[in-house]
Design an enzyme around this catalytic site. Structure first.
Site, PDB file in Angstrom:
ATOM      1  N   GLU A 143      42.048   2.415  54.455  1.00  0.00           N
ATOM      2  CA  GLU A 143      42.243   2.428  55.917  1.00  0.00           C
ATOM      3  C   GLU A 143      41.807   1.100  56.545  1.00  0.00           C
ATOM      4  OE1 GLU A 143      43.908   4.754  57.162  1.00  0.00           O
ATOM      5  OE2 GLU A 143      43.487   6.625  56.090  1.00  0.00           O
ATOM      6  N   HIS A 192      35.946  12.985  58.353  1.00  0.00           N
ATOM      7  CA  HIS A 192      36.711  14.228  58.433  1.00  0.00           C
ATOM      8  C   HIS A 192      35.842  15.322  59.063  1.00  0.00           C
ATOM      9  CE1 HIS A 192      39.458  12.794  54.840  1.00  0.00           C
ATOM     10  NE2 HIS A 192      39.440  11.943  55.851  1.00  0.00           N
ATOM     11  N   GLU A 199      26.359  17.703  78.895  1.00  0.00           N
ATOM     12  CA  GLU A 199      26.254  16.246  78.807  1.00  0.00           C
ATOM     13  C   GLU A 199      27.516  15.559  78.270  1.00  0.00           C
ATOM     14  OE1 GLU A 199      22.360  15.035  77.538  1.00  0.00           O
ATOM     15  OE2 GLU A 199      21.664  16.137  79.297  1.00  0.00           O
ATOM     16  N   HIS A 230      43.174  15.986  60.039  1.00  0.00           N
ATOM     17  CA  HIS A 230      42.657  14.937  59.157  1.00  0.00           C
ATOM     18  C   HIS A 230      41.215  14.562  59.528  1.00  0.00           C
ATOM     19  CE1 HIS A 230      43.449  10.855  56.956  1.00  0.00           C
ATOM     20  NE2 HIS A 230      42.181  11.180  56.955  1.00  0.00           N
TER      21      HIS A 230
HETATM   22  O1  2HA Z   1      39.569   6.928  52.414  1.00  0.00           O
HETATM   23  O2  2HA Z   1      39.583   9.284  54.537  1.00  0.00           O
HETATM   24  O3  2HA Z   1      41.944   8.579  55.450  1.00  0.00           O
HETATM   25  C1  2HA Z   1      39.816   8.273  52.468  1.00  0.00           C
HETATM   26  C2  2HA Z   1      40.277   8.654  53.788  1.00  0.00           C
HETATM   27  C3  2HA Z   1      41.636   8.245  54.152  1.00  0.00           C
HETATM   28 ZN    ZN Z   2      40.574  10.226  56.084  1.00  0.00          ZN
END
Ligand code: 2HA
Ligand code: ZN
Length: 270
Positions: free
Chosen positions: A116, A141, A169, A210
């Site tokens: 990423e 995540h 808050e 995700h």
């Molecule tokens: O690198 O979370 O979105 C693993 C991830 C990709």
């Molecule tokens: Zn990810």
């Protein structure tokens, strides 16, 4: 040279990554973090006159020319970072033309920064345009935000107000609300561009089903923002098991914003 493993930036970076792992947000190789380091911070620990291994970038990063970035490695597990930061992360320097980076420290020959990286670099560029104190991007995540993204309409106003309404808050901590991009393939494609466009306005952006990408001036502020939003998402998912529950209404939200001198997103509340 001083021992880089004892530096404040490596400690902050590995501690927050470990915390996210322990929060259950980053199973296996989930998540990635990047932290812009200042030259004066880094120079006591690393000989910056040396060249590093070249890593080709997938975006034009010339706006970050010469900048140093501490970033997690591709395929690496958050669970292992604190025990061995050098094997699981690296420090890169962006080239003057912005087409490549040099890996100056960390990761073995042949290993590369997170998949990423384009999202991280584009998001740093976008945040620096609106905030010159910006330094950290975290992708994780977060569990309840993922659950919430599966059941709540993916409308930024609707989603933000559900979160603001549950914890007094929250409107003070993220008055701009939460940005949402459409579901997208992770990696070096469109997801980075879409995230960067959103992150100019919203310090935290949801990737439905995700995770999230959050920004901050410090590791603490980026992480604190995710914790805050995640907790509201948890409350939302629990509270929805009840038929009759209270939320903070618009009038109260406006009073809160005014008492704490923040300007909430005008598209969401007037
Ligand atoms: O690198 O979370 O979105 C693993 C991830 C990709
Ligand atoms: Zn990810």
């Amino acid at each position: 040279m001083k021992n880089i493993l004892e530096s404040k930036f490596i400690q902050e970076f590995s501690n927050v990554i470990d915390r996210m792992y322990l929060n259950g947000w980053d199973e296996r190789n989930a998540g990635n973090v990047s932290y812009l380091l200042l030259e004066e911070e880094l120079s006591p620990y690393l000989d910056l006159s040396k060249k590093g291994r070249v890593h080709q970038l997938q975006i034009d990063a010339h706006k970050l020319a010469g900048k140093y970035v501490l970033v997690t490695g591709s395929g690496k597990y958050f669970r292992n970072v604190k025990g061995n930061p050098e094997a699981n992360s690296c420090i890169i320097r962006i080239s003057q033309c912005g087409t490549h980076a040099e890996i100056l420290w960390g990761l073995k020959e042949g290993e590369v920064p997170t998949s990423e990286l384009s999202t991280h670099l584009s998001s740093h560029i976008a945040r620096l345009e609106v905030d010159d104190t910006h330094r950290v991007i975290i992708h994780t995540h977060a569990t309840y935000l993922n659950i919430m993204s599966a059941v709540v309409d993916l409308d930024e106003k609707n989603f933000t107000k559900a979160l603001w309404g549950l914890n007094t808050e929250n409107i003070i901590i993220f008055p701009e609300g939460i940005g949402i991009i459409p579901w997208e393939i992770p990696g070096n494609g469109l997801i980075g561009k879409n995230t960067a466009n959103k992150i100019k306005t919203y310090k935290i952006v949801l990737w439905p089903l995700h995770g999230v990408v959050a920004s901050g001036e410090t590791v603490d502020s980026a992480f604190g923002l995710i914790e805050t939003v995640e907790k509201a998402a948890m409350m939302y998912m629990v509270i929805n098991n009840y038929s009759n529950y209270k939320t903070i209404n618009d009038e109260e939200l406006i009073k809160l914003a005014s008492a704490f001198k923040v300007t909430p997103n005008k598209e969401f509340i007037k």
